[in-house]
Design a protein around this motif. Structure first.
Motif, PDB file in Angstrom:
ATOM      1  N   ILE A   1       0.851  -1.193   0.000  1.00  0.00           N
ATOM      2  CA  ILE A   1       0.000   0.000   0.000  1.00  0.00           C
ATOM      3  C   ILE A   1       0.884   1.239   0.000  1.00  0.00           C
ATOM      4  O   ILE A   1       2.114   1.145   0.049  1.00  0.00           O
TER       5      ILE A   1
ATOM      6  N   GLY B   1     -10.515  -4.550   1.505  1.00  0.00           N
ATOM      7  CA  GLY B   1     -10.502  -3.276   0.799  1.00  0.00           C
ATOM      8  C   GLY B   1     -10.265  -2.074   1.684  1.00  0.00           C
ATOM      9  O   GLY B   1      -9.443  -1.212   1.368  1.00  0.00           O
ATOM     10  N   GLU B   2     -10.977  -2.015   2.793  1.00  0.00           N
ATOM     11  CA  GLU B   2     -10.887  -0.833   3.647  1.00  0.00           C
ATOM     12  C   GLU B   2      -9.997  -1.026   4.873  1.00  0.00           C
ATOM     13  O   GLU B   2      -9.118  -0.211   5.130  1.00  0.00           O
TER      14      GLU B   2
ATOM     15  N   MET C   1     -14.401  -6.541   0.523  1.00  0.00           N
ATOM     16  CA  MET C   1     -14.636  -5.101   0.379  1.00  0.00           C
ATOM     17  C   MET C   1     -14.370  -4.366   1.702  1.00  0.00           C
ATOM     18  O   MET C   1     -13.647  -3.385   1.722  1.00  0.00           O
TER      19      MET C   1
ATOM     20  N   ASN D   1      -5.041  -5.649  -5.335  1.00  0.00           N
ATOM     21  CA  ASN D   1      -6.368  -5.104  -5.062  1.00  0.00           C
ATOM     22  C   ASN D   1      -7.417  -6.033  -5.676  1.00  0.00           C
ATOM     23  O   ASN D   1      -7.594  -6.065  -6.883  1.00  0.00           O
TER      24      ASN D   1
ATOM     25  N   GLN E   1     -10.712  -5.867  -5.106  1.00  0.00           N
ATOM     26  CA  GLN E   1     -12.055  -5.323  -4.954  1.00  0.00           C
ATOM     27  C   GLN E   1     -12.915  -5.492  -6.203  1.00  0.00           C
ATOM     28  O   GLN E   1     -14.101  -5.790  -6.081  1.00  0.00           O
ATOM     29  N   GLN E   2     -12.356  -5.316  -7.381  1.00  0.00           N
ATOM     30  CA  GLN E   2     -13.155  -5.464  -8.599  1.00  0.00           C
ATOM     31  C   GLN E   2     -13.662  -6.898  -8.788  1.00  0.00           C
ATOM     32  O   GLN E   2     -14.845  -7.098  -9.048  1.00  0.00           O
TER      33      GLN E   2
ATOM     34  N   TRP F   1      -7.256  -1.277  -1.447  1.00  0.00           N
ATOM     35  CA  TRP F   1      -7.491  -0.364  -2.561  1.00  0.00           C
ATOM     36  C   TRP F   1      -6.246   0.446  -2.918  1.00  0.00           C
ATOM     37  O   TRP F   1      -6.117   0.941  -4.037  1.00  0.00           O
ATOM     38  N   GLN F   2      -5.304   0.566  -1.971  1.00  0.00           N
ATOM     39  CA  GLN F   2      -4.076   1.319  -2.230  1.00  0.00           C
ATOM     40  C   GLN F   2      -3.030   0.504  -2.986  1.00  0.00           C
ATOM     41  O   GLN F   2      -2.040   1.059  -3.452  1.00  0.00           O
ATOM     42  N   SER F   3      -3.220  -0.790  -3.089  1.00  0.00           N
ATOM     43  CA  SER F   3      -2.216  -1.647  -3.712  1.00  0.00           C
ATOM     44  C   SER F   3      -2.423  -1.731  -5.223  1.00  0.00           C
ATOM     45  O   SER F   3      -3.496  -2.118  -5.684  1.00  0.00           O
TER      46      SER F   3
END
Length: 166
Positions: free
Chosen positions: A45, A125-126, A121, A137, A139-140, A131-133
């Motif tokens: 991250i 994710g949070e 998620m 990541n 999440q999608q 999400w910073q990676s």
């Protein structure tokens, strides 16, 4: 009859997806473990992130988390596939009986939704700032699973009337 068959097929498809994921995680353990390792380590991250105090760097805990992930996916597969089987057994039954047979599939789909939403998620994710990676990541892909599972869960939950006898 077509609606019932489509519900059964869609629940079975989610079960099959979870089963294939379990097989992949078990047969390619280290490759797939790398995802868990990097997310929990928070090593990819943003360098100036102040959230890294949350990181889990103990290998035993990372492997335990991965084992929990695989066990949850196996449970999802089992619930959905058994649920689809129970629905198939009541294909010709009354609407009330078919609706009652939805419980196992509903549990499986709900667990799947919660697993990918909360696990990937919310937590990944949070909490672990996935999400910073740029490389780890997920999440999608998780969102695609959530969408598919959510649609099947909504569709399955619609009440089924009696099957016409003609």
């Amino acid at each position: 009859m077509a609606v019932r068959l489509s519900k059964i097929a869609l629940v079975a498809a989610i079960g099959l997806l979870a089963l294939v994921i379990v097989v992949n995680n078990l047969t390619d353990y280290n490759t797939n473990f790398q995802y868990v390792y990097h997310v929990l380590s928070m090593d990819t991250i943003f360098a100036d992130s102040t959230l890294t105090w949350r990181a889990i760097r103990a290998p035993a805990l990372q492997h335990a988390a991965y084992a929990l992930i695989i066990a949850t996916e196996a449970t999802i597969a089992t619930l959905c596939l058994v649920g689809a089987g129970r629905l198939l057994q009541t294909l010709q039954a009354s609407g009330q009986r078919f609706n009652q047979a939805k419980a196992m599939a509903t549990y499986g789909l709900t667990l799947a939704f919660l697993f990918w939403f909360v696990g990937f998620m919310v937590l990944g994710g949070e909490w672990y700032a996935m999400w910073q990676s740029p490389d780890w990541n997920g999440q999608q892909p998780a969102f695609r699973f959530i969408g598919c599972v959510g649609l099947v869960l909504i569709y399955l939950s619609q009440s089924d009337p009696d099957v016409p006898t003609d």
